[in-house]
Design an enzyme around this catalytic site. Structure first.
Site, PDB file in Angstrom:
ATOM      1  N   HIS A  74      -5.914  -2.533   3.811  1.00 41.89           N
ATOM      2  CA  HIS A  74      -7.050  -2.298   3.021  1.00 41.89           C
ATOM      3  C   HIS A  74      -8.198  -3.431   3.094  1.00 41.89           C
ATOM      4  O   HIS A  74      -9.204  -3.116   3.891  1.00 41.89           O
ATOM      5  CB  HIS A  74      -6.813  -2.194   1.722  1.00 41.89           C
ATOM      6  N   ARG A 110      -1.468   5.942  -9.838  1.00 39.62           N
ATOM      7  CA  ARG A 110      -0.309   4.844  -9.430  1.00 39.62           C
ATOM      8  C   ARG A 110       0.863   5.212 -10.439  1.00 39.62           C
ATOM      9  O   ARG A 110       2.055   5.317 -10.122  1.00 39.62           O
ATOM     10  CB  ARG A 110      -0.662   3.284  -9.628  1.00 39.62           C
ATOM     11  N   GLN A 146       5.040   9.436  -0.452  1.00 35.71           N
ATOM     12  CA  GLN A 146       3.754   9.826  -1.177  1.00 35.71           C
ATOM     13  C   GLN A 146       3.174  11.075  -0.834  1.00 35.71           C
ATOM     14  O   GLN A 146       2.235  11.903  -1.431  1.00 35.71           O
ATOM     15  CB  GLN A 146       2.763   8.757  -1.193  1.00 35.71           C
ATOM     16  N   HIS A 155      -0.417  -5.633   1.668  1.00 36.37           N
ATOM     17  CA  HIS A 155      -1.798  -4.889   0.737  1.00 36.37           C
ATOM     18  C   HIS A 155      -2.488  -6.215   0.347  1.00 36.37           C
ATOM     19  O   HIS A 155      -2.073  -6.828  -0.383  1.00 36.37           O
ATOM     20  CB  HIS A 155      -1.161  -4.366  -0.300  1.00 36.37           C
ATOM     21  N   ASP A 208      -1.408   5.920   4.923  1.00 39.81           N
ATOM     22  CA  ASP A 208      -1.213   5.348   3.673  1.00 39.81           C
ATOM     23  C   ASP A 208      -0.430   6.243   2.631  1.00 39.81           C
ATOM     24  O   ASP A 208       0.395   6.788   2.683  1.00 39.81           O
ATOM     25  CB  ASP A 208      -2.489   4.833   2.865  1.00 39.81           C
ATOM     26  N   GLU A 227      -7.647  -4.345  -2.510  1.00 42.49           N
ATOM     27  CA  GLU A 227      -7.792  -2.950  -2.421  1.00 42.49           C
ATOM     28  C   GLU A 227      -8.595  -2.448  -3.647  1.00 42.49           C
ATOM     29  O   GLU A 227      -9.364  -1.735  -3.364  1.00 42.49           O
ATOM     30  CB  GLU A 227      -6.691  -2.001  -2.335  1.00 42.49           C
ATOM     31  N   HIS A 244       4.579  -6.928  -0.666  1.00 43.17           N
ATOM     32  CA  HIS A 244       3.855  -5.534  -1.179  1.00 43.17           C
ATOM     33  C   HIS A 244       2.310  -6.257  -1.452  1.00 43.17           C
ATOM     34  O   HIS A 244       1.261  -5.505  -1.091  1.00 43.17           O
ATOM     35  CB  HIS A 244       4.354  -5.119  -2.438  1.00 43.17           C
TER      36      HIS A 244
HETATM   37 ZN   LIG Z   1      -0.145   1.086   0.871  1.00 46.52          ZN
END
Ligand SMILES: [Zn+2]
Length: 466
Positions: free
Chosen positions: A280, A92, A69, A243, A331, A246, A217
């Site tokens: 998160h 996303r 990312q 995760h 992140d 979030e 995930h």
């Molecule tokens: Zn992440």
């Protein structure tokens, strides 16, 4: 023995060790990069001591990263010009486009650049939450951990420790089949994920500075009964990353599908403990905050990304009052400065509570000291390393060294120095970063910068992405 050849010896103006400064600080490092000597007095009959006019802190722990990312940091910042601006979910979609197209050698080049930049900012370890596993058509590579191996190679090149966290991703959303955008992520069932984990462990084995954790995930990405079974079947001595909570939409969907909020479901269905790292955990009820703190589960907060994506603010004050444990991560890598992550975390609380100094415990009322200890120890646990001393004989010597001649550091007493670093410092105020007893970055320059940046530029050009 301290006098042995090939041992390195440093003298720092001071070194921060568990709430006190050792000043001056003499550190001897053996051939394996481990601390063999640490004291305010020099080792006997040693003359080849490197004198460093700086303050050594433990290297920062980056507990959450999606390396690829980094290639899109800063280019998703345009308003659509309509009444419907971008949000997490539209971001996303843009991120999936990148994930669908990145080739193994491109992944490695992007990660090497990112990791080199992390080291320049003072991070010495990274937990890579890695979920792009398959080829461009969604077919597993013959070595299932081929892309994970690229990330480990990138970390090696950049001189950062890596904890590779291969991620179990099964569903497209609560009860939904995966979409085409997710085809490179998918492990269809638990056995297939456990095989990926094993392959990842095999890939990490030849590297001295790589280890492996496990990860789910999110609650939306794996069926609930499969999450339970998987967590029961994981090795008990590795960190587990998830995760969670979030986005508000994710909470509402969880309530419909699971009959519980995400963290509530985790508390009711898994045996959470200090090996768990919930990434998160932005939207929590008081009961969830207390439940996590009581179970000693850690939270990984990524303030610059959470701010950039409009996630929300973690309820730090209440979590901390119950001795909740947290670390930081970068992140999406929109920000790479650990000091900025800590400040964001604190200032988010200040602007909403209209009070100052959010970081504290009854035992530690100095904000900078509190923040560094929390981020370091919980961050190390996120890598699978459990310890309660910053620098310990026998541990690898990883440090970020702040410049003693930076104006504010030069005039500040040791008593006030750590908060001055955390609140008024930045990475231009460092002399460099030491990993495993070796300078990897000095004076803002990474030792392998030329090669790493050349590959990175070429890859980004070939991706036609920016
Ligand atoms: Zn992440």
């Amino acid at each position: 023995m301290i006098g042995q050849v090939n041992m390195k010896h440093f003298q720092f103006k001071a070194l921060y060790q568990d709430n006190e400064w050792v000043a001056p600080a003499y550190v001897s490092v053996d051939q394996e990069g481990k601390i063999a000597y640490l004291s305010a007095t020099p080792p006997d009959s040693i003359t080849n001591i490197e004198k460093v006019d700086g303050y050594a802190l433990p290297g920062f722990q980056n507990a959450h990263s999606h390396a690829f990312q980094y290639a899109m940091a800063g280019i998703a910042e345009r308003h659509s010009g309509t009444a419907n601006p971008d949000d997490f979910w539209s971001w996303r979609n843009a991120m999936y486009q990148l994930a669908l197209n990145v080739q193994p050698e491109q992944m490695e080049a992007i990660a090497a650049m990112l990791y080199a930049e992390m080291v320049r900012h003072g991070y010495t370890s990274v937990a890579e939450f890695h979920y792009v596993h398959h080829d461009l058509t969604g077919k597993p590579y013959s070595n299932k951990a081929a892309l994970g191996e690229r990330l480990i190679a990138a970390a090696q090149k950049a001189g950062i420790r890596i904890t590779l966290v291969p991620i179990f991703y099964q569903k497209g959303g609560f009860g939904q089949a995966p979409t085409k955008g997710q085809q490179r992520f998918i492990s269809p069932d638990m056995d297939s994920y456990l095989d990926l984990l094993e392959q990842s462990q095999k890939a990490a084995r030849p590297y001295a500075h790589a280890s492996v954790g496990a990860g789910i995930h999110s609650l939306r990405a794996v069926a609930p009964e499969v999450i339970k079974a998987t967590c029961e079947n994981l090795p008990t001595d590795i960190p587990i990353h998830i995760h969670v909570a979030e986005q508000l939409k994710e909470i509402e969907d969880a309530k419909v599908y699971l009959g519980a909020r995400p963290v509530e479901w985790l508390l009711n269905n898994l045996t959470l403990n200090e090996n768990y790292h919930l990434v998160h955990a932005t939207h929590l009820t008081e009961a969830e905050v207390s439940g996590l703190a009581k179970k000693r589960a850690n939270v990984v907060i990524c303030p610059s990304t959470e701010g950039n994506l409009g996630d929300g603010l973690f309820p730090l004050a209440s979590f901390q009052a119950q001795d909740g444990q947290w670390s930081i991560g970068t992140d999406s890598h929109i920000g790479l400065n650990p000091l900025e992550e800590l400040r964001w975390l604190d200032y988010g609380q200040r602007v909403t509570t209209h009070k100052r100094n959010s970081f504290y415990s009854p035992q530690q009322t100095d904000s900078g000291r509190y923040a560094l200890a929390m981020a370091t120890f919980a961050g190390r646990r996120a890598m699978g390393h459990h310890t309660n001393e910053f620098f310990q004989i026998g541990d690898h010597f990883d440090a970020v060294v702040m410049d003693a001649n930076f104006p504010l550091f030069a005039i500040t007493s040791l008593d006030n120095l750590l908060s001055t670093i955390v609140y008024a410092g930045d990475c231009t105020a460092t002399l460099g970063t030491i990993v495993n007893g070796q300078w990897v970055v000095q004076q803002q320059r990474h030792h392998a910068y030329q090669d790493i940046v050349a590959d990175f530029k070429q890859v980004i050009a070939s991706l036609e992405y920016r």
